[in-house]
Scaffold this active site. Structure first.
Site, PDB file in Angstrom:
ATOM      1  N   ASN A 198      20.700  52.061 101.684  1.00 48.83           N
ATOM      2  CA  ASN A 198      19.937  52.119 102.686  1.00 48.83           C
ATOM      3  C   ASN A 198      18.578  53.081 101.837  1.00 48.83           C
ATOM      4  OD1 ASN A 198      18.435  52.501 105.343  1.00 48.83           O
ATOM      5  ND2 ASN A 198      18.944  54.530 104.702  1.00 48.83           N
ATOM      6  N   ASP A 212      13.935  56.001 101.978  1.00 43.51           N
ATOM      7  CA  ASP A 212      14.665  54.472 102.341  1.00 43.51           C
ATOM      8  C   ASP A 212      13.943  53.351 101.270  1.00 43.51           C
ATOM      9  OD1 ASP A 212      15.562  55.866 104.670  1.00 43.51           O
ATOM     10  OD2 ASP A 212      15.929  54.000 105.505  1.00 43.51           O
ATOM     11  N   ASP A 234      26.999  51.994 103.049  1.00 47.36           N
ATOM     12  CA  ASP A 234      26.492  53.324 103.579  1.00 47.36           C
ATOM     13  C   ASP A 234      25.436  52.928 104.496  1.00 47.36           C
ATOM     14  OD1 ASP A 234      26.875  56.484 103.595  1.00 47.36           O
ATOM     15  OD2 ASP A 234      24.887  56.151 103.046  1.00 47.36           O
ATOM     16  N   GLU A 273      29.945  51.099 107.210  1.00 53.12           N
ATOM     17  CA  GLU A 273      29.766  52.170 107.967  1.00 53.12           C
ATOM     18  C   GLU A 273      28.756  52.095 108.938  1.00 53.12           C
ATOM     19  OE1 GLU A 273      28.468  56.780 108.145  1.00 53.12           O
ATOM     20  OE2 GLU A 273      27.403  55.332 106.851  1.00 53.12           O
TER      21      GLU A 273
END
Ligand code: CA
Length: 544
Positions: free
Chosen positions: A146, A207, A237, A279
């Site tokens: 990310n 990001d 993640d 996740e």
């Protein structure tokens, strides 16, 4: 211990059930539940995973920081590659980030292809993979896709030169947009020169712009690099946040599902068995679209984690039952959700359970009887509570290997990277291995049971409730199509319970603070549980 041969074992179980059925008595029929498709089992469907924070597991060179060689040296504790013995019996590892990073936790990466030099070398990593695979232990690694570190060379170039090829690797705006971080309403736009960049987790974690095809190509190349080094998959993640809408919706965007589906398809051309686990910290309703059959094959079951904590906290199994039912009805693939008790972002389960080892034992039984591949967090099997403070570091304290203070076998240095975390006396591997009443012993037996009973790895799941059951009683049935399966009967309360055990056959698999009587009842002490075979056909049961 080596995994049992499931197929042969299933037939043995069926025969055993037929012979022992005469001892059993009538009970309700199981409700319908999604049946696993036996033809599509992948390696992770009978895996028991173990999450490791390498920094805290074992230090091989005395600098107070855990490392890859330390982990490799401790593999015998996790799985010695032999049948029987006193190893834990897990057969897959999840390593928290091992890439180069300026932080202690590693979730801000500066080089996605490099091994953090504090953890060792690439050769050390390859030796770990080889040693793990030789024992039948798979390895997945954390993949922090990310965002990068603010110190990543991509971001350094992007920030200093708006004309650099890496500028569009990140997300820029001439003004800070009125976007709010979902969990605390903090701003997510951070100034850099005359512009602002988007960083959901803070200004040190910009990001990545995953809409940029060059970034997607970079990520694919990085993943292939690690697959070529022998990893078996990736824990992705912050999966809910990979894409954000132009209107400032920062979670669960349709582009995320398309992106992950493209990654999986591309990787599977060369690595058909690659695992992508999400996740996505949310409940079942929001999580369900992630189970689209094209992208992620699994996601952590945060709703179940919360339900188990609530059930044990209140001495009432209703929330756990509801989570199992919700799971059965919401997901396309019954194996999609991966149960766990707590992870590195949560206070350790033993702290939430007030250090009560009886509660921890029944929590372990719930975890390891649930459908989906279970994940243990290192030290959970010892009942480690972690540090008393509120910091993330306190959830990630060094593993306790022996009873010798101050570092309990984690390092030969007097100081670890963390300092010293207090734990109850006897909370260490050496003490627990020699103690048949230890939590570790219960984990070992439950994992061996799961590997030995195909229904526990692959079977459908449903909960069952008799009118006489008190609220603290949970009955969890696991079965393969057409087979009787096994049942966990668990008391999540502090009061002793006498339960109707007529649907259980005469094949006790595990008893913990629980006893069965010849009159078809069983007595479960505080937090007691038992796992036994189950009876499905009415003619196999005793008349009322
Ligand atoms: Ca070290």
């Amino acid at each position: 211990m080596i995994r049992a041969r499931h197929i042969e074992h299933r037939h043995a179980v069926a025969l055993l059930i037929a012979f022992t059925a005469a001892l059993s008595c009538r009970g309700p029929e199981p409700q319908s539940a999604p049946a696993a498709d036996k033809t599509t089992f992948a390696w992770w469907h009978d895996a028991v995973f173990y999450e490791v924070f390498v920094r805290s597991f074992a230090d091989s060179d005395g600098d107070g920081v855990g490392d890859l060689r330390g982990l490799t040296a401790k593999l015998d504790y996790l799985n010695d590659g032999k049948t029987g013995g006193d190893d834990l019996g897990i057969n897959a590892l999840w390593l928290m980030p091992i890439n180069a990073s300026p932080s202690y936790h590693g979730y801000d990466v500066t080089d996605y292809r490099a091994v953090n030099p504090q953890y060792g070398t690439l050769a050390d990593f390859e030796a770990l993979v080889q040693a793990a695979h030789a024992r039948g232990v798979r390895i997945i690694v954390d993949f922090v896709i990310n965002h990068s570190s603010v110190e990543h060379p991509w971001f350094q170039a992007a920030r200093t030169d708006a004309a650099s090829p890496q500028r569009d690797y990140y997300v820029w705006s001439p003004t800070p947009l009125p976007w709010e971080r979902p969990w605390d309403k903090a701003t997510v736009w951070h100034p850099a020169g005359a512009s602002y960049y988007y960083g959901l987790f803070g200004d040190n974690m910009p990001d990545l712009n995953l809409r940029n095809p060059r970034v997607e190509a970079e990520m694919l190349d990085i993943m292939r690099t690690w697959l070529a080094r022998g990893v078996d998959g990736f824990r992705v993640d912050a999966a809910r946040h990979l894409f954000e809408s132009t209107g400032g919706v920062l979670t669960d965007q349709p582009e995320t599902f398309e992106f992950v589906a493209r990654l999986r398809a591309a990787l599977q051309e060369q690595y058909p068995d690659v695992l992508l686990i999400a996740e996505a910290w949310t409940g079942h309703e929001v999580l369900a679209p992630y189970d689209d059959g094209r992208g992620f094959q699994m996601a952590f079951d945060f709703e179940l984690s919360e339900a188990i904590a609530k059930g044990l906290g209140e001495g009432n199994a209703t929330a756990i039952t509801a989570a199992v039912t919700s799971r059965n009805t919401r997901f396309r693939h019954p194996e999609f959700t991966a149960p766990f008790l707590t992870n590195h972002d949560m206070a350790r389960v033993m702290r939430a359970l007030d250090g009560d080892v009886r509660k921890a034992k029944v929590a372990a039984a719930l975890l390891l009887s649930m459908p989906g591949s279970p994940f243990l967090y290192y030290g959970e099997e010892l009942g480690m509570m972690g540090g008393a403070g509120p910091r993330d570091e306190d959830k990630r304290t060094p593993m306790r290997w022996d009873g010798t203070p101050p570092q309990h076998g984690f390092t030969t240095a007097t100081q670890s990277w963390y300092g010293a975390a207090g734990e109850a006396t006897g909370t260490d591997v050496a003490s627990a291995l020699g103690d048949e009443t230890s939590l570790l012993n219960v984990y070992q037996r439950l994992i061996a049971l799961r590997h030995g009973q195909a229904a526990l790895s692959f079977g459908r799941a449903h909960t069952e409730r008799l009118p006489s059951d008190p609220p603290a009683l949970l009955r969890l049935h696991r079965a393969l199509e057409g087979e009787a399966g096994v049942m966990l009967v668990a008391n999540v309360g502090a009061e002793s319970v006498v339960a109707n055990c007529a649907t259980l056959d005469g094949r006790p698999l595990m008893n913990e603070n629980a006893q069965r009587s010849t009159d078809g009842t069983c007595t479960l002490g505080a937090y007691g549980f038992l796992v036994t075979g189950y009876v499905t056909s009415p003619e196999q049961r005793c008349p009322r």
